[in-house]
Design a protein around this motif. Structure first.
Motif, PDB file in Angstrom:
ATOM      1  N   ASN A  50       0.831  -1.215   0.000  1.00 30.69           N
ATOM      2  CA  ASN A  50       0.000   0.000   0.000  1.00 30.69           C
ATOM      3  C   ASN A  50       0.859   1.257   0.000  1.00 30.69           C
ATOM      4  O   ASN A  50       0.541   2.229  -0.692  1.00 30.69           O
ATOM      5  N   ASN A  51       1.956   1.242   0.769  1.00 29.43           N
ATOM      6  CA  ASN A  51       2.854   2.398   0.780  1.00 29.43           C
ATOM      7  C   ASN A  51       3.410   2.669  -0.604  1.00 29.43           C
ATOM      8  O   ASN A  51       3.444   3.816  -1.062  1.00 29.43           O
ATOM      9  N   LEU A  58      11.731   4.712  -2.280  1.00 26.25           N
ATOM     10  CA  LEU A  58      12.169   3.752  -1.282  1.00 26.25           C
ATOM     11  C   LEU A  58      13.626   3.978  -0.943  1.00 26.25           C
ATOM     12  O   LEU A  58      14.352   4.663  -1.646  1.00 26.25           O
ATOM     13  N   SER A  59      14.023   3.377   0.149  1.00 34.11           N
ATOM     14  CA  SER A  59      15.413   3.321   0.543  1.00 34.11           C
ATOM     15  C   SER A  59      15.630   1.903   1.042  1.00 34.11           C
ATOM     16  O   SER A  59      14.719   1.288   1.612  1.00 34.11           O
ATOM     17  N   GLY A  73      15.923   5.144  -4.276  1.00 36.90           N
ATOM     18  CA  GLY A  73      15.359   5.015  -5.605  1.00 36.90           C
ATOM     19  C   GLY A  73      13.855   4.930  -5.551  1.00 36.90           C
ATOM     20  O   GLY A  73      13.220   5.474  -4.640  1.00 36.90           O
ATOM     21  N   LYS A  74      13.299   4.220  -6.517  1.00 33.92           N
ATOM     22  CA  LYS A  74      11.850   4.041  -6.538  1.00 33.92           C
ATOM     23  C   LYS A  74      11.522   2.657  -7.060  1.00 33.92           C
ATOM     24  O   LYS A  74      12.328   2.009  -7.736  1.00 33.92           O
ATOM     25  N   PHE A 111       8.144  -5.896  -8.199  1.00 38.10           N
ATOM     26  CA  PHE A 111       8.654  -4.549  -8.440  1.00 38.10           C
ATOM     27  C   PHE A 111      10.098  -4.604  -8.888  1.00 38.10           C
ATOM     28  O   PHE A 111      10.866  -5.437  -8.431  1.00 38.10           O
ATOM     29  N   LYS A 112      10.453  -3.682  -9.757  1.00 40.14           N
ATOM     30  CA  LYS A 112      11.843  -3.447 -10.143  1.00 40.14           C
ATOM     31  C   LYS A 112      12.309  -2.212  -9.392  1.00 40.14           C
ATOM     32  O   LYS A 112      11.581  -1.216  -9.305  1.00 40.14           O
ATOM     33  N   VAL A 113      13.509  -2.281  -8.838  1.00 37.00           N
ATOM     34  CA  VAL A 113      14.085  -1.136  -8.132  1.00 37.00           C
ATOM     35  C   VAL A 113      14.849  -0.281  -9.141  1.00 37.00           C
ATOM     36  O   VAL A 113      15.777  -0.764  -9.793  1.00 37.00           O
TER      37      VAL A 113
END
Length: 134
Positions: A50-51, A58-59, A73-74, A111-113
């Motif tokens: 959800n975040n 993100l970190s 990054g994200k 997810f891909k960072v």
């Protein structure tokens, strides 16, 4: 290969930090490297899921003393081919997950960072800052 990629490829576990509405959340979780890209999966209904839906920034940290990384990054949703490659590696590592995924009990959004900045620390002293993103 840059030193930070060596550290990413030598590890499997990260501490992922996300936030939403000024509420931080940290989670220890496994990741998968596919080529030079980092992927992870999470239940889209989880707190971190959800975040990330509200705020993809993100970190994360990877490694341990004396060499470790902090990355900023994200998260972006992985494409179909990358998600399939992630699931293949995940099931090779954890065949016990297969029944949960197939039954629908375990839902994963992959997810891909997209890395923006790497902070590489080796031994003592300040971290080396490596700008990756634009």
């Amino acid at each position: 290969m840059e030193r930070f990629m060596e550290i990413l490829n030598a590890n499997r576990v990260m501490n992922l930090a996300t936030s939403s509405n000024d509420k931080p959340r940290s989670s220890i979780m496994e990741y998968v490297m596919i080529g030079d890209s980092m992927f992870f999966g999470t239940d889209p209904g989880s707190i971190k899921g959800n975040n990330l839906a509200k705020n993809p920034k993100l970190s994360l940290t990877v490694g341990g003393m004396p060499a470790y990384l902090a990355l900023d990054g994200k998260a972006t949703e992985a494409g179909k081919k990358d998600a399939e490659a992630y699931n293949k590696v995940l099931l090779e590592r954890h065949p016990e997950f297969k029944q949960f995924i197939e039954s629908g009990m375990m839902k994963l959004k992959v997810f891909k960072v997209v890395i923006d900045t790497v902070y590489l620390t080796e031994g003592h002293g300040p971290a080396k800052v490596i700008k990756v993103g634009k």
